[in-house]
Design an enzyme around this catalytic site. Sequence first.
Site, mmCIF file in Angstrom:
data_model
loop_
_atom_site.group_PDB
_atom_site.id
_atom_site.type_symbol
_atom_site.label_atom_id
_atom_site.label_comp_id
_atom_site.label_asym_id
_atom_site.label_seq_id
_atom_site.Cartn_x
_atom_site.Cartn_y
_atom_site.Cartn_z
ATOM 1 C CB CYS A 188 71.485 33.366 -28.978
ATOM 2 S SG CYS A 188 72.013 35.078 -28.700
ATOM 3 C CG HIS B 269 78.003 40.005 -21.243
ATOM 4 N ND1 HIS B 269 76.662 40.155 -20.995
ATOM 5 C CD2 HIS B 269 78.492 41.267 -21.421
ATOM 6 C CE1 HIS B 269 76.358 41.443 -21.008
ATOM 7 N NE2 HIS B 269 77.451 42.127 -21.270
ATOM 8 C CB CYS C 78 69.282 40.562 -31.253
ATOM 9 S SG CYS C 78 68.158 39.148 -31.366
ATOM 10 C CD GLU D 87 67.063 42.699 -24.238
ATOM 11 O OE1 GLU D 87 65.821 42.616 -24.232
ATOM 12 O OE2 GLU D 87 67.821 41.701 -24.179
ATOM 13 C CB CYS E 46 64.722 35.515 -27.183
ATOM 14 S SG CYS E 46 65.481 34.568 -28.518
ATOM 15 C CB SER F 153 77.173 35.663 -19.186
ATOM 16 O OG SER F 153 75.984 35.156 -19.735
ATOM 17 C CB SER F 154 72.626 38.615 -16.733
ATOM 18 O OG SER F 154 72.272 38.943 -18.052
ATOM 19 C CB SER G 247 77.721 35.165 -23.854
ATOM 20 O OG SER G 247 77.692 34.654 -22.534
#
Length: 293
Positions: A12, A40, A96, A128, A195, A223-224, A267
């Site tokens: 992203c 991640h 970000c 985050e 987002c 990575s969630s 990611s």
Amino acid sequence: MLIEIDNGSGFCFGVTTAIRKAEEELGKSGSLYCLGDIVHNGRECERLRKMGLETVDHSDMETLRDTKMLLRAHGEPPQTYEKAHAQGITLIDATCPVVLNLQKRIRKDYISFPNSQIVIYGKNGHAEVIGLVGQTDGHAIVIENIEDAERLDFTRDIRLYSQTTKSLDGFREVVGLISSNISGAATFVYFDTICRQVANRMPNIRLFAEKHDLILFVCGKKSSNGKVLYNECRKVNAKTYMVDNPSEIEPEWLSNVDSVGICGATSTPKWLMEACREKVEEYVAEDNVSQSK
């Protein structure tokens, strides 16, 4: 065999910017600290490590002085900035912009509405979310699902926000539950802070998964966002496999398959998806050779 890489997959904007800033500094000095994994994805982290990027955690900041450190896209709580200043650490802030705006909004509302419950729909312990909770001096309530939302105090004002990478459907479900239960004496205000660059990948990746016989979802295990998108693929295509790198692809998966779709998380670097495509092409070529003998 048709082998297609999803154009909508990959880094992203926030991750792309963080990696660009890291590469720029590494190009000048050859070394740089990063607070937490810059992304991640173990393969991308290893690529940057070879360039001189060293990942550190918050406890390491005690021993760092008069150096440079990058803050990744996830953002950090105010205490991190205070600690860096005290240690003489120059920060390269790659938070970000979407996350940064959310941090500022939560901080402002926490100060302006001291009697409200500041509620964040997100994953407990996620980088985050830690940064968002930090804007409220640790007082924000984190909810991960409907069950958590049911335990809120509906007799008190509620201001609801969301981690930027959470599901829109899940957020709307939480909004519906709170709206139905809030008492007449309390107010409920919610802010859709998800987002769209990430949220829009949901419907797009489902369409991509539907049109192929087999899906290779390339994603780091941490990575969630990747887990969410992977599950979306699985819902529409049972032949969806999560792989961290090309070596995890099993040739047996390709039997009786005419088309393979390769996609990934926010990611996942493009070069890694391309490497997976090359591995599939290699297996297909080997199979064709064996059949011709």
